[in-house]
Design a protein around this motif. Structure first.
Motif, PDB file in Angstrom:
ATOM      1  N   PRO A 281      89.906  14.024  16.889  1.00  0.00           N
ATOM      2  CA  PRO A 281      91.244  14.872  17.109  1.00  0.00           C
ATOM      3  C   PRO A 281      92.473  13.675  18.024  1.00  0.00           C
ATOM      4  O   PRO A 281      91.861  12.798  18.078  1.00  0.00           O
ATOM      5  N   LYS A 282      93.447  14.321  17.534  1.00  0.00           N
ATOM      6  CA  LYS A 282      94.576  13.383  18.163  1.00  0.00           C
ATOM      7  C   LYS A 282      94.886  13.718  19.402  1.00  0.00           C
ATOM      8  O   LYS A 282      94.883  15.307  19.734  1.00  0.00           O
ATOM      9  N   LEU A 283      95.381  13.150  20.479  1.00  0.00           N
ATOM     10  CA  LEU A 283      95.728  13.374  21.859  1.00  0.00           C
ATOM     11  C   LEU A 283      97.140  13.140  22.068  1.00  0.00           C
ATOM     12  O   LEU A 283      97.541  12.274  21.610  1.00  0.00           O
ATOM     13  N   THR A 284      97.771  13.952  23.082  1.00  0.00           N
ATOM     14  CA  THR A 284      99.111  13.420  23.342  1.00  0.00           C
ATOM     15  C   THR A 284      98.905  13.159  24.781  1.00  0.00           C
ATOM     16  O   THR A 284      98.084  13.256  25.487  1.00  0.00           O
TER      17      THR A 284
ATOM     18  N   THR B 295      83.235   7.577  17.704  1.00  0.00           N
ATOM     19  CA  THR B 295      84.236   6.842  18.105  1.00  0.00           C
ATOM     20  C   THR B 295      83.835   5.893  19.288  1.00  0.00           C
ATOM     21  O   THR B 295      84.488   4.776  19.810  1.00  0.00           O
TER      22      THR B 295
ATOM     23  N   GLU C 292      84.862   5.281  13.958  1.00  0.00           N
ATOM     24  CA  GLU C 292      86.159   5.716  14.028  1.00  0.00           C
ATOM     25  C   GLU C 292      86.873   5.015  15.310  1.00  0.00           C
ATOM     26  O   GLU C 292      86.145   4.654  16.377  1.00  0.00           O
TER      27      GLU C 292
ATOM     28  N   PRO D  71      89.977   8.279  20.188  1.00  0.00           N
ATOM     29  CA  PRO D  71      91.428   8.983  20.595  1.00  0.00           C
ATOM     30  C   PRO D  71      92.080   8.430  21.745  1.00  0.00           C
ATOM     31  O   PRO D  71      93.328   8.705  22.026  1.00  0.00           O
TER      32      PRO D  71
END
Length: 375
Positions: A70-73, A340, A353, A356
């Motif tokens: 997933p992508k994180l902010t 990851t 991977e 993130p």
């Protein structure tokens, strides 16, 4: 001390996995050997082992419809970091030790990756619990320290007495806070799951355990202990805070399979790195000992069981909106914590991977620098 900035993100689901790896060390002498010559040589040929393990892991990820990490902010990263640090200060549990820093990163990643849509307070609850039990496992389970204090934890907890040190007291505080975030009965299940985990560390040191003669007839014991030591139900309940997911009937039936998946999927994804590292104290090797099957056959069996458990969960939750989404996000985050993290060596299998949290590592590193400089 200065804490390295290298990411330690891993699986909060399996904070107790290291306990299980040690579970039969003293007992395996009683079991007949079943390891085939081929199995015994696998660890000596990492490339050959990787070629055999990669299709099994790849198939499991594909069967789980894993979409990638997933992508994180930045907002989410900074918000959880600030919240967990604030609570850690309140608990007065040091952050400037190697195991504490490792546990904090594990918990921090678990809260962010597995529960991206939870409120920061619930993400923090998951992260803080993971942080604390990682330390408990290391101190009580591996270093054999603080055992007498740990033996009295349950009695003090049920009597409402303060624990004798801040680590144990922080665990007690979070146990009491479970009802703040989760349905009352689900909170009870969460608490029981955590208490079982704490007990598993103590059981391992019990004379009865140390002197137990393992037999083939006792082939249910590995799963019994796996269930006790995995905090599996707790991590299933973490998916469903009551404010967002008030309908317990929407997910209750799935909890047994969630728990099973949480328990054994890690064993598949951890197998390669443990095998090349020479660590045979794990669930898969115990399955070999009690089943008589070759190692790769057992790995395939456990992968199949993991997939089947996940598919049963998916079937139960199908069409149930946010309840289905929360579980899927949890599985995605959990898989990402393996693919990851360099410690799992998934790159050797062609499945690695970028983490993130990598784009935010400077912020995390600065945080630990401040912690260390203030100590």
């Amino acid at each position: 001390m200065v804490v390295a900035r290298k990411s330690h993100a891993g699986s909060g689901y399996h904070t107790a996995a290291s306990v299980y790896r040690r579970v039969f060390t003293a007992l395996k002498q009683f079991l007949p050997k079943n390891e085939s010559p081929e199995d015994g040589s696998l660890a000596k040929e990492p490339k050959k082992l990787a070629a055999q393990v990669a299709p099994i892991c790849s198939d499991m990820l594909a069967q789980l419809n894993y979409p990638g990490a997933p992508k994180l902010t930045a907002e989410a990263v900074e918000g959880l970091l600030a919240y967990m640090h604030k609570r850690a200060i309140e608990f007065d549990v040091p952050l400037n030790t190697k195991i504490s820093a490792k546990g904090f990163r594990l918990g921090y990643a678990e809260g962010l990756l597995a529960h991206p849509n939870h409120p920061v307070q619930v993400q923090g609850y998951v992260g803080l619990f993971t942080w604390l039990v990682v330390q408990y496992d290391d101190i009580v389970g591996q270093s054999n320290e603080m055992v007498q204090e740990a033996l009295q934890f349950h009695q003090r907890f049920f009597r409402g007495e303060r624990q004798p040190n801040n680590l144990l007291e922080a665990i007690a505080i979070l146990l009491r806070e479970a009802d703040d975030h989760f349905d009352t009965v689900m909170a009870n299940m969460l608490q029981i799951s955590v208490l079982k985990f704490l007990t598993s560390n103590l059981l391992e040191r019990h004379d009865g355990f140390q002197h137990m003669a393992v037999t083939r007839a006792g082939n249910k014991f590995p799963d019994f202990y796996r269930d006790m030591s995995g905090m599996n139900v707790a991590y299933a309940v973490f998916c469903y805070p009551k404010a967002q997911y008030p309908d317990v009937s929407a997910f209750l039936e799935a909890i047994p399979d969630m728990a099973r998946f949480i328990d054994i999927s890690n064993d598949v994804l951890s197998f390669y790195k443990e095998e090349v590292g020479g660590d045979t104290r794990n669930y898969l090797h115990n399955r070999v000992d009690t089943s008589g099957k070759p190692m790769l056959a057992v790995l395939q069996d456990v992968s199949k069981e993991s997939i089947e458990a996940a598919k049963r969960v998916s079937e139960i939750l199908k069409g149930r909106g946010v309840y289905e989404q929360s579980w899927n996000e949890s599985v995605q985050g959990y898989m990402a914590m393996h693919t990851t993290n360099p410690r799992y060596k998934m790159a050797d299998l062609g499945l690695g991977e970028e983490h993130p949290l990598a784009p935010f590592e400077h912020k995390i590193g600065e945080f630990f620098d401040r912690v260390n400089n203030s100590s």
